[in-house]
Design an enzyme around this catalytic site. Sequence first.
Site, PDB file in Angstrom:
ATOM      1  N   ARG A 125      -2.207   6.159 -10.905  1.00 45.17           N
ATOM      2  CA  ARG A 125      -0.955   6.313 -10.160  1.00 45.17           C
ATOM      3  C   ARG A 125      -0.051   7.357 -10.811  1.00 45.17           C
ATOM      4  O   ARG A 125       0.027   7.449 -12.040  1.00 45.17           O
ATOM      5  CB  ARG A 125      -0.263   4.947 -10.053  1.00 45.17           C
ATOM      6  CG  ARG A 125      -1.138   3.996  -9.242  1.00 45.17           C
ATOM      7  CD  ARG A 125      -0.492   2.677  -9.010  1.00 45.17           C
ATOM      8  NE  ARG A 125       0.697   2.792  -8.172  1.00 45.17           N
ATOM      9  CZ  ARG A 125       1.517   1.781  -7.928  1.00 45.17           C
ATOM     10  NH1 ARG A 125       1.284   0.602  -8.448  1.00 45.17           N
ATOM     11  NH2 ARG A 125       2.563   1.951  -7.157  1.00 45.17           N
ATOM     12  N   ASP A 321       6.082  -2.172   1.327  1.00 45.69           N
ATOM     13  CA  ASP A 321       4.962  -3.032   0.930  1.00 45.69           C
ATOM     14  C   ASP A 321       4.419  -3.860   2.099  1.00 45.69           C
ATOM     15  O   ASP A 321       3.392  -4.539   1.960  1.00 45.69           O
ATOM     16  CB  ASP A 321       5.394  -3.973  -0.204  1.00 45.69           C
ATOM     17  CG  ASP A 321       5.715  -3.194  -1.478  1.00 45.69           C
ATOM     18  OD1 ASP A 321       5.200  -2.064  -1.627  1.00 45.69           O
ATOM     19  OD2 ASP A 321       6.486  -3.693  -2.309  1.00 45.69           O
TER      20      ASP A 321
END
Length: 433
Positions: A125, A321
């Site tokens: 990431r 999310d």
Amino acid sequence: MEPMVNIAPVRNGLRGEVQIPGDKSISHRSAMFAGLGDCPVHITNFLHAQDCLSTLSCMEALGVKVDMLSDTELIVQGNGMHGLEEPGTFLDAGNSGTTLRLMMGMLAPQSFLTSFTGDASLHKRPMERVIRPLSQMGAGIVGRGNNNFLPITVLPIQTGLHGICYDMPMASAQVKSAILLAGMYAAGETTVTEPYISRDHTERMLEAFGILVERQGTSITVRGGQTLVAPEKIEVPGDISSAAYWMVAASIIPNSELLLKNVGINPTRTGILDVLESMGADIHCLNTRFCGTEPVGDILVRTARLRGTSFGEDIMPRLIDEVPILVVASMFAEGETVIHGAGELRVKETDRLQAITDQFGKLAPCIESLHDGLVIHGGVPLQPAECFSYDDHRIAMSLAIAGAAGRGVGIEHADCVAISYPGFYEEMQSLKK
Ligand code: S3P
């Protein structure tokens, strides 16, 4: 738990009450900020899940005392804003981007060295988005591959940080929070501006810790040199991102009615409610009240006929999310759903746009991929399939709801739900009539 979980179709609806587990973002922040105070903080409804446990073990490695009273109740005792200690080993952030990114902001001003590691997903990431602004403030942070990736070392600070004005290229509460945490230690003022407002739990909690945070539009300013004063108690509200699975499950599984208790309804997080309402969901927020500085309510959801919708970058930070589970809702809705402005999903725990297209697509060939989003042709019958979670908790839980509402699903690497919702499969079982 077996790494492969089979979810059977739910025949007679889901019914009952769900105590929604503590909010992940707020649990992380409660442990970190309490660890910067100098008196004991009693935290209740803390999320006992892998990500938040990563934060606790990092804080302990930095000399903070953590006393677990039960799974969800603990006392965190720090040694003040300048009382963190040099850790003897690597800090392991596990799967947690929030742990790593916020801690970089907290550790950038410290006079000792810290090195971070994490799991395979976290190693992929991008971290440059945090390292760049912190470096502009005078921090020394080095990562692998042009500073983008773990392992990362935060060097001891030499002459102190200085405040900056930083225009964030993307809305991100993690980046914003890292800059504000560093800003508390910097000379002068630090202002961070987002293209759209992301979740504001850091701002609210810093205020509860006596820090003056000025907000103007999408800009937030903190002045260095303030002293953090810990409150005696923090009660963590339930996580709307966990409640989201039950909101969609009850909407699309015929004959369902669920009451989701104690859900955080901070307006920077409620994009899912707006989208589900635009799809025709039968959803009501009852008994609204405050849990510390955060608004909460009980959410009543009943089965409804959903229709397709569209949403884009302006609402994205408020539901970032929840995109995987909203795709599941769209698969069961009449007509087309178009999602744009979701490019950030490519750098979450996995590339969620690709995971959705490839794995949800096995259940029904109704999903088209766009570079920054998806088109879902709803109302196509689902078929049973074996799908891969990519070790991403939100992909696994969304697949489980799709399978329960459709014709069943086998989920490989299903135990990753422990990252944010360890009791998820057991809860689903208990809600079957
Ligand atoms: C979080 C911020 C969001 C979110 C993540 C938790 C936080 O990430 O996706 O699950 O607690 O600040 P970004 O800041 O990368 O958008």
